[in-house]
Design an enzyme around this catalytic site. Structure first.
Site, PDB file in Angstrom:
ATOM      1  N   CYS A 115       0.813  -1.221   0.000  1.00  0.00           N
ATOM      2  CA  CYS A 115       0.000   0.000   0.000  1.00  0.00           C
ATOM      3  C   CYS A 115       0.846   1.271   0.000  1.00  0.00           C
ATOM      4  O   CYS A 115       0.353   2.350  -0.293  1.00  0.00           O
ATOM      5  CB  CYS A 115      -0.945  -0.014   1.196  1.00  0.00           C
ATOM      6  SG  CYS A 115      -2.042  -1.429   1.137  1.00  0.00           S
ATOM      7  N   HIS A 244      -3.397   6.958   2.444  1.00  0.00           N
ATOM      8  CA  HIS A 244      -3.757   5.674   1.857  1.00  0.00           C
ATOM      9  C   HIS A 244      -5.203   5.351   2.239  1.00  0.00           C
ATOM     10  O   HIS A 244      -5.611   5.543   3.382  1.00  0.00           O
ATOM     11  CB  HIS A 244      -2.810   4.593   2.374  1.00  0.00           C
ATOM     12  CG  HIS A 244      -3.273   3.214   2.066  1.00  0.00           C
ATOM     13  ND1 HIS A 244      -3.644   2.823   0.796  1.00  0.00           N
ATOM     14  CD2 HIS A 244      -3.460   2.128   2.864  1.00  0.00           C
ATOM     15  CE1 HIS A 244      -4.017   1.563   0.832  1.00  0.00           C
ATOM     16  NE2 HIS A 244      -3.927   1.110   2.071  1.00  0.00           N
ATOM     17  N   ASN A 274     -10.148  -0.464  -0.803  1.00  0.00           N
ATOM     18  CA  ASN A 274      -8.696  -0.342  -0.658  1.00  0.00           C
ATOM     19  C   ASN A 274      -8.027  -0.924  -1.908  1.00  0.00           C
ATOM     20  O   ASN A 274      -8.093  -2.125  -2.143  1.00  0.00           O
ATOM     21  CB  ASN A 274      -8.270  -1.111   0.599  1.00  0.00           C
ATOM     22  CG  ASN A 274      -6.777  -1.033   0.858  1.00  0.00           C
ATOM     23  OD1 ASN A 274      -6.010  -0.598   0.008  1.00  0.00           O
ATOM     24  ND2 ASN A 274      -6.372  -1.464   2.043  1.00  0.00           N
TER      25      ASN A 274
HETATM   26  O1  UT7 Z   1      -4.061  -1.628   3.204  1.00  0.00           O
HETATM   27  C1  UT7 Z   1      -3.216  -2.177   4.182  1.00  0.00           C
HETATM   28  C2  UT7 Z   1      -3.607  -1.683   5.459  1.00  0.00           C
HETATM   29  N1  UT7 Z   1      -4.844  -2.316   5.840  1.00  0.00           N
HETATM   30  C3  UT7 Z   1      -5.541  -1.741   6.749  1.00  0.00           C
HETATM   31  O2  UT7 Z   1      -5.168  -0.681   7.182  1.00  0.00           O
HETATM   32  C4  UT7 Z   1      -6.743  -2.453   7.324  1.00  0.00           C
HETATM   33  C5  UT7 Z   1      -6.705  -2.238   8.802  1.00  0.00           C
HETATM   34  N2  UT7 Z   1      -7.774  -2.830   9.552  1.00  0.00           N
HETATM   35  C6  UT7 Z   1      -9.063  -2.445   9.453  1.00  0.00           C
HETATM   36  O3  UT7 Z   1      -9.434  -1.628   8.643  1.00  0.00           O
HETATM   37  C7  UT7 Z   1     -10.042  -3.016  10.455  1.00  0.00           C
HETATM   38  O4  UT7 Z   1      -9.327  -3.658  11.492  1.00  0.00           O
HETATM   39  C8  UT7 Z   1     -11.064  -3.999   9.831  1.00  0.00           C
HETATM   40  C9  UT7 Z   1     -12.032  -3.250   8.948  1.00  0.00           C
HETATM   41  C10 UT7 Z   1     -10.313  -5.054   9.021  1.00  0.00           C
HETATM   42  C11 UT7 Z   1     -11.861  -4.678  10.934  1.00  0.00           C
HETATM   43  O5  UT7 Z   1     -12.501  -3.715  11.741  1.00  0.00           O
HETATM   44  P1  UT7 Z   1     -12.392  -3.818  13.342  1.00  0.00           P
HETATM   45  O6  UT7 Z   1     -13.231  -2.766  13.888  1.00  0.00           O
HETATM   46  O7  UT7 Z   1     -10.940  -3.789  13.673  1.00  0.00           O
HETATM   47  O8  UT7 Z   1     -13.060  -5.215  13.630  1.00  0.00           O
HETATM   48  P2  UT7 Z   1     -12.405  -6.492  14.311  1.00  0.00           P
HETATM   49  O9  UT7 Z   1     -11.341  -7.065  13.440  1.00  0.00           O
HETATM   50  O10 UT7 Z   1     -12.068  -6.171  15.731  1.00  0.00           O
HETATM   51  O11 UT7 Z   1     -13.653  -7.473  14.303  1.00  0.00           O
HETATM   52  C12 UT7 Z   1     -14.795  -7.198  15.080  1.00  0.00           C
HETATM   53  C13 UT7 Z   1     -15.793  -8.315  14.835  1.00  0.00           C
HETATM   54  C14 UT7 Z   1     -15.180  -9.713  14.931  1.00  0.00           C
HETATM   55  O12 UT7 Z   1     -16.119 -10.555  15.550  1.00  0.00           O
HETATM   56  P3  UT7 Z   1     -15.972 -10.920  17.111  1.00  0.00           P
HETATM   57  O13 UT7 Z   1     -14.630 -11.566  17.248  1.00  0.00           O
HETATM   58  O14 UT7 Z   1     -16.098  -9.612  17.823  1.00  0.00           O
HETATM   59  O15 UT7 Z   1     -17.127 -11.862  17.307  1.00  0.00           O
HETATM   60  C15 UT7 Z   1     -15.021 -10.136  13.494  1.00  0.00           C
HETATM   61  O16 UT7 Z   1     -15.093 -11.525  13.317  1.00  0.00           O
HETATM   62  O17 UT7 Z   1     -16.314  -8.204  13.511  1.00  0.00           O
HETATM   63  C16 UT7 Z   1     -16.205  -9.477  12.847  1.00  0.00           C
HETATM   64  N3  UT7 Z   1     -16.031  -9.230  11.418  1.00  0.00           N
HETATM   65  C17 UT7 Z   1     -17.085  -9.033  10.604  1.00  0.00           C
HETATM   66  N4  UT7 Z   1     -18.409  -8.993  10.833  1.00  0.00           N
HETATM   67  C18 UT7 Z   1     -19.205  -8.750   9.765  1.00  0.00           C
HETATM   68  C19 UT7 Z   1     -14.884  -9.149  10.698  1.00  0.00           C
HETATM   69  N5  UT7 Z   1     -15.171  -8.903   9.411  1.00  0.00           N
HETATM   70  C20 UT7 Z   1     -16.523  -8.830   9.329  1.00  0.00           C
HETATM   71  C21 UT7 Z   1     -17.411  -8.580   8.260  1.00  0.00           C
HETATM   72  N6  UT7 Z   1     -18.740  -8.543   8.532  1.00  0.00           N
HETATM   73  N7  UT7 Z   1     -16.995  -8.356   6.996  1.00  0.00           N
END
Ligand code: UT7
Length: 327
Positions: A115, A244, A274
């Site tokens: 990225c 980004h 992204n």
């Molecule tokens: O380009 C390279 C750089 N990349 C990035 O910068 C991405 C960085 N990360 C992010 O943008 C975020 O961490 C995400 C969008 C990937 C995830 O958001 P989050 O607020 O950090 O959520 P999380 O990973 O803490 O997940 C929260 C919950 C989890 O369930 P539990 O464990 O709380 O039961 C996940 O399993 O959300 C669940 N989850 C989803 N639920 C519905 C993860 N993906 C999804 C989804 N739909 N697509």
């Protein structure tokens, strides 16, 4: 031409997006997710996905052709391609793009910094220009993440999209509009497993989302402060920050950490998701079209991604055009 040291000057932008738009509703059929989860957690409503007949080189070729048109140039001295999704490990994508664009036997090579790829390639290109190794450089950032994202993995499939953006850099002086005034770049290999394509996952991308989120905010904010120092600007001097485009909440958090009003941070991911290395040039094109970037504005670009690798750059926005197309 104004005085000052020789540097790279932004002279034109081009973009190319796949025609096919996949909105959040279309993902619900195969993923346990919801439109509201995706929008609230990321700000993404849709992404473009290239068909099997469109390669990362095709997207890059079209964006490069558009950037050359925008800059009014038919030849360059080098082609630098930023990509983390080459269609093959060997050869690089750049020589093919140089050839299909009819640019002759120019040096052409790829830069792999995920990225941060566009900004890494910008730093490399600026070095070529500053040392006189090249005069005009075509910089193409092109990605096809649909090749490496597991369509069944809701943690990544909702985030990424395909696309390409390109810039023409000309040799100029620090006082010229569009001149690159400062760069900050760095890496941290201890975080290499946080975003990777491990073989044990069938070649699909794996990402420790939460940890990457925190690192992204920390490094983009820190790198922005260092590049401001190099440009001799204070945060209050910045007219626009182009980060980004990974997640709207990351962009908001970076702005907040920098005490920069959120309206100054370009957010262009709603309908493209992204696009890794392509995200900054696509956001620049969006910002220019939306009027967020105007000639004379002090603009800071900042990126973070797999590697880990981060980079930032500062420039005064020039009076340039963008040429767009779809494939
Ligand atoms: O380009 C390279 C750089 N990349 C990035 O910068 C991405 C960085 N990360 C992010 O943008 C975020 O961490 C995400 C969008 C990937 C995830 O958001 P989050 O607020 O950090 O959520 P999380 O990973 O803490 O997940 C929260 C919950 C989890 O369930 P539990 O464990 O709380 O039961 C996940 O399993 O959300 C669940 N989850 C989803 N639920 C519905 C993860 N993906 C999804 C989804 N739909 N697509």
């Amino acid at each position: 031409m104004n005085g000052g040291e020789r540097t790279a000057v932004l002279a034109g932008l081009g973009t190319c997006l796949p025609r096919q738009e996949v909105d959040n509703a279309a993902l619900l059929a195969r993923l346990d997710t919801s439109d509201s989860w995706i929008r609230e957690r990321t700000g993404i409503a849709a992404r473009r996905i290239a068909g099997a007949d469109v390669s990362v080189g095709d997207l890059g070729h079209a964006a490069g052709e558009n950037a050359l048109k925008a800059a009014g140039l038919a030849t360059v001295d080098a082609v630098v391609v930023a990509t983390s999704t080459p269609d093959r490990p060997l050869p690089a994508v750049a020589p093919r793009i140089a050839t299909t664009l009819g640019l002759g036997a120019v040096p052409a090579f790829d830069v792999s910094a995920a990225c941060s790829g566009f900004l890494y390639a910008l730093a490399v290109s600026a070095g070529l220009v500053a040392t006189g190794v090249a005069g005009d450089v075509l910089l193409v950032a092109t990605e096809k993440y649909s090749d490496i994202v597991d369509p069944a993995d809701r943690a990544t499939a909702v985030l990424f999209g395909d696309g390409a953006g390109a810039a023409v850099l000309r040799s100029g002086r620090r006082g010229d509009p569009g001149a690159l005034l400062g760069v900050d770049w760095g890496s941290d290999g201890t975080g290499r497993e946080l975003i990777s394509v491990p073989e044990r996952y069938d070649g699909f991308l794996a990402m420790a989302g939460k940890r990457v989120y925190l690192k992204a905010v920390e490094h983009m904010a820190g790198s922005t402060l260092r590049v401001l120092d190099r440009c001799g600007w204070a945060i209050g001097d910045v007219d626009a920050l182009v980060p980004h485009q990974a997640n709207k909440r990351i962009i908001q958090a970076v702005a907040q950490r920098l005490s920069l009003p959120e309206r100054k941070a370009v957010c262009a991911l709603e309908r493209t998701g992204n696009t890794a290395a392509a995200s900054i040039p696509l956001a620049l094109a969006h910002g220019q079209e939306a009027g967020t970037l105007g000639a004379g504005d002090r603009v800071v670009l900042t990126a973070f991604g797999a590697g880990l690798a981060w980079a930032s750059a500062g420039l005064v926005w020039p009076d340039i055009t963008t040429v767009r197309s779809e494939l």
